[in-house]
Write a protein that holds these residues in place. Structure first.
Motif, PDB file in Angstrom:
ATOM      1  N   PHE A  22      54.335  29.702  19.901  1.00 16.37           N
ATOM      2  CA  PHE A  22      55.149  30.790  19.006  1.00 16.37           C
ATOM      3  C   PHE A  22      53.971  31.638  18.219  1.00 16.37           C
ATOM      4  O   PHE A  22      54.326  32.644  17.983  1.00 16.37           O
ATOM      5  CB  PHE A  22      56.061  29.680  18.126  1.00 16.37           C
ATOM      6  CG  PHE A  22      56.618  30.602  16.983  1.00 16.37           C
ATOM      7  CD1 PHE A  22      57.761  31.354  17.361  1.00 16.37           C
ATOM      8  CD2 PHE A  22      55.922  30.525  15.744  1.00 16.37           C
ATOM      9  CE1 PHE A  22      58.349  31.991  16.229  1.00 16.37           C
ATOM     10  CE2 PHE A  22      56.759  30.965  14.781  1.00 16.37           C
ATOM     11  CZ  PHE A  22      57.852  32.041  15.092  1.00 16.37           C
ATOM     12  N   ALA A  23      52.890  30.689  18.019  1.00 16.49           N
ATOM     13  CA  ALA A  23      51.768  31.552  17.135  1.00 16.49           C
ATOM     14  C   ALA A  23      51.233  32.679  18.012  1.00 16.49           C
ATOM     15  O   ALA A  23      50.938  33.704  17.210  1.00 16.49           O
ATOM     16  CB  ALA A  23      50.740  30.321  16.819  1.00 16.49           C
ATOM     17  N   GLN A  24      51.084  32.321  19.345  1.00 16.92           N
ATOM     18  CA  GLN A  24      50.568  33.440  20.140  1.00 16.92           C
ATOM     19  C   GLN A  24      51.525  34.462  20.507  1.00 16.92           C
ATOM     20  O   GLN A  24      51.145  35.708  20.406  1.00 16.92           O
ATOM     21  CB  GLN A  24      50.002  32.913  21.566  1.00 16.92           C
ATOM     22  CG  GLN A  24      48.890  31.893  21.394  1.00 16.92           C
ATOM     23  CD  GLN A  24      48.865  31.154  22.924  1.00 16.92           C
ATOM     24  OE1 GLN A  24      49.607  30.526  23.230  1.00 16.92           O
ATOM     25  NE2 GLN A  24      47.553  30.974  23.380  1.00 16.92           N
ATOM     26  N   ALA A  53      42.199  35.333  18.059  1.00 13.03           N
ATOM     27  CA  ALA A  53      42.996  34.366  17.440  1.00 13.03           C
ATOM     28  C   ALA A  53      44.011  33.686  18.566  1.00 13.03           C
ATOM     29  O   ALA A  53      43.963  32.399  18.866  1.00 13.03           O
ATOM     30  CB  ALA A  53      43.901  34.789  16.491  1.00 13.03           C
ATOM     31  N   ILE A  54      44.591  34.450  19.311  1.00 14.98           N
ATOM     32  CA  ILE A  54      45.232  34.213  20.656  1.00 14.98           C
ATOM     33  C   ILE A  54      44.588  33.322  21.521  1.00 14.98           C
ATOM     34  O   ILE A  54      44.826  31.944  21.742  1.00 14.98           O
ATOM     35  CB  ILE A  54      46.028  35.141  21.333  1.00 14.98           C
ATOM     36  CG1 ILE A  54      47.008  35.989  20.360  1.00 14.98           C
ATOM     37  CG2 ILE A  54      46.550  34.748  22.558  1.00 14.98           C
ATOM     38  CD1 ILE A  54      47.545  37.064  20.899  1.00 14.98           C
ATOM     39  N   ALA A  55      43.393  33.389  21.679  1.00 11.32           N
ATOM     40  CA  ALA A  55      42.361  32.905  22.670  1.00 11.32           C
ATOM     41  C   ALA A  55      42.090  31.312  21.775  1.00 11.32           C
ATOM     42  O   ALA A  55      42.080  30.498  22.812  1.00 11.32           O
ATOM     43  CB  ALA A  55      41.249  33.509  22.932  1.00 11.32           C
ATOM     44  N   GLY A  56      41.767  31.339  20.676  1.00 10.75           N
ATOM     45  CA  GLY A  56      41.704  30.183  20.091  1.00 10.75           C
ATOM     46  C   GLY A  56      42.689  29.212  20.130  1.00 10.75           C
ATOM     47  O   GLY A  56      42.511  27.882  20.497  1.00 10.75           O
ATOM     48  N   VAL A  57      43.805  29.860  19.741  1.00 12.04           N
ATOM     49  CA  VAL A  57      45.170  28.888  19.976  1.00 12.04           C
ATOM     50  C   VAL A  57      45.171  28.414  21.497  1.00 12.04           C
ATOM     51  O   VAL A  57      45.454  27.229  21.889  1.00 12.04           O
ATOM     52  CB  VAL A  57      46.356  29.499  19.770  1.00 12.04           C
ATOM     53  CG1 VAL A  57      47.678  28.980  19.859  1.00 12.04           C
ATOM     54  CG2 VAL A  57      46.524  29.851  17.976  1.00 12.04           C
ATOM     55  N   LEU A  64      45.128  20.185  24.429  1.00 13.19           N
ATOM     56  CA  LEU A  64      46.289  19.231  24.580  1.00 13.19           C
ATOM     57  C   LEU A  64      46.772  18.823  26.006  1.00 13.19           C
ATOM     58  O   LEU A  64      47.522  17.834  25.995  1.00 13.19           O
ATOM     59  CB  LEU A  64      47.596  20.305  23.956  1.00 13.19           C
ATOM     60  CG  LEU A  64      47.368  20.267  22.354  1.00 13.19           C
ATOM     61  CD1 LEU A  64      48.466  21.207  21.725  1.00 13.19           C
ATOM     62  CD2 LEU A  64      47.416  19.011  21.649  1.00 13.19           C
ATOM     63  N   VAL A  65      46.684  19.846  26.924  1.00 15.85           N
ATOM     64  CA  VAL A  65      47.046  19.403  28.360  1.00 15.85           C
ATOM     65  C   VAL A  65      46.164  18.266  28.731  1.00 15.85           C
ATOM     66  O   VAL A  65      46.568  17.513  29.320  1.00 15.85           O
ATOM     67  CB  VAL A  65      46.826  20.604  29.260  1.00 15.85           C
ATOM     68  CG1 VAL A  65      47.098  20.085  30.514  1.00 15.85           C
ATOM     69  CG2 VAL A  65      47.976  21.729  28.672  1.00 15.85           C
ATOM     70  N   ALA A  66      44.674  18.309  28.505  1.00 16.51           N
ATOM     71  CA  ALA A  66      43.818  17.402  29.013  1.00 16.51           C
ATOM     72  C   ALA A  66      44.058  16.003  28.136  1.00 16.51           C
ATOM     73  O   ALA A  66      44.128  15.201  28.958  1.00 16.51           O
ATOM     74  CB  ALA A  66      42.678  17.829  28.574  1.00 16.51           C
ATOM     75  N   VAL A  67      44.530  16.179  26.948  1.00 14.16           N
ATOM     76  CA  VAL A  67      44.860  15.033  26.354  1.00 14.16           C
ATOM     77  C   VAL A  67      46.220  14.045  26.960  1.00 14.16           C
ATOM     78  O   VAL A  67      46.291  12.947  27.239  1.00 14.16           O
ATOM     79  CB  VAL A  67      45.269  14.886  24.936  1.00 14.16           C
ATOM     80  CG1 VAL A  67      45.658  13.972  24.243  1.00 14.16           C
ATOM     81  CG2 VAL A  67      43.659  15.409  23.945  1.00 14.16           C
ATOM     82  N   VAL A  91      38.410  18.961  27.529  1.00 13.63           N
ATOM     83  CA  VAL A  91      38.512  19.004  25.989  1.00 13.63           C
ATOM     84  C   VAL A  91      37.235  19.309  25.350  1.00 13.63           C
ATOM     85  O   VAL A  91      37.364  20.377  24.438  1.00 13.63           O
ATOM     86  CB  VAL A  91      38.831  17.472  25.723  1.00 13.63           C
ATOM     87  CG1 VAL A  91      38.885  17.526  23.950  1.00 13.63           C
ATOM     88  CG2 VAL A  91      40.018  16.897  26.009  1.00 13.63           C
ATOM     89  N   ILE A  92      36.007  18.820  25.915  1.00 12.44           N
ATOM     90  CA  ILE A  92      34.807  19.355  25.340  1.00 12.44           C
ATOM     91  C   ILE A  92      34.656  20.725  25.417  1.00 12.44           C
ATOM     92  O   ILE A  92      34.255  21.660  24.539  1.00 12.44           O
ATOM     93  CB  ILE A  92      33.457  18.696  25.820  1.00 12.44           C
ATOM     94  CG1 ILE A  92      33.663  16.960  25.579  1.00 12.44           C
ATOM     95  CG2 ILE A  92      32.393  19.136  25.525  1.00 12.44           C
ATOM     96  CD1 ILE A  92      32.878  16.175  26.162  1.00 12.44           C
ATOM     97  N   GLY A  93      35.079  21.361  26.875  1.00 14.49           N
ATOM     98  CA  GLY A  93      34.814  22.723  26.994  1.00 14.49           C
ATOM     99  C   GLY A  93      35.637  23.639  26.283  1.00 14.49           C
ATOM    100  O   GLY A  93      35.282  24.606  25.741  1.00 14.49           O
ATOM    101  N   ALA A  94      37.136  23.091  25.957  1.00 12.81           N
ATOM    102  CA  ALA A  94      37.849  23.868  25.050  1.00 12.81           C
ATOM    103  C   ALA A  94      37.571  23.999  23.689  1.00 12.81           C
ATOM    104  O   ALA A  94      37.328  25.060  23.112  1.00 12.81           O
ATOM    105  CB  ALA A  94      39.465  23.265  25.294  1.00 12.81           C
TER     106      ALA A  94
END
Length: 171
Positions: A22-24, A53-57, A64-67, A91-94
């Protein structure tokens, strides 16, 4: 691992992922357009800052997918495998990419706001580049801290996997 806990965590992951979409799709573009409407000199910054901003989200969504995948591996008692470490590395890479994005934005704000390499205009209504610079730098600090924390925590399953392999070899 408690089934209820996993279900609650997954519901939170889904909610956060949907909120990120939604934010993106809505919030970032609408906010950027609103800022340009209110202060037209921001127009050249709309696309690059909106994209950042969109890339940061998006980085948060990758984490989240990795978790989610790590939860699945934990349910299957496969958390101490090389595959789990791959998801931890994701997760570390993201987190690292998000931190670099925030650092680039912060650097642009610092250079553009103070050294006049790039002129970033500031409206007379009290909004200033300094506030955005502060937010970007806080994001850099938080992102770097979380990335380092996950790097340290990554060592725990690595050691556990080694111990498990040694134990299996001894039996």
């Amino acid at each position: 691992m408690s089934r209820v806990l996993v279900t609650v965590l997954r519901a939170g992951i889904v909610a956060a992922f949907v909120l990120g979409l939604f934010a993106q799709i809505v919030v970032v573009p609408a906010t950027a357009a609103g800022e340009v409407d209110a202060f037209p000199p921001y127009a050249p910054l709309q696309v690059p800052y909106g994209t950042a901003a969109i890339a940061g989200v998006g980085c948060v969504q990758v984490a989240l997918v990795a978790v989610w995948r790590l939860l699945t591996l934990a349910e299957r008692d496969a958390i101490f495998t090389p595959r789990a470490l791959w998801w931890v590395d994701t997760v570390i890479g993201a987190l690292a990419v998000e931190t670099v994005l925030a650092l680039v934005v912060g650097g642009h704000l610092a250079v553009g706001g103070h050294l006049a390499v790039t002129e970033i205009p500031s409206p007379d209504d009290g909004m200033d580049v300094v506030g955005a610079l502060g937010a970007a730098l806080v994001t850099v600090g938080v992102g770097a801290s979380f990335a380092l924390l996950v790097v340290i925590l990554r060592q725990l399953p690595q050691k556990a996997a080694r111990l498990q392999a040694e134990r299996a070899g001894a039996v």
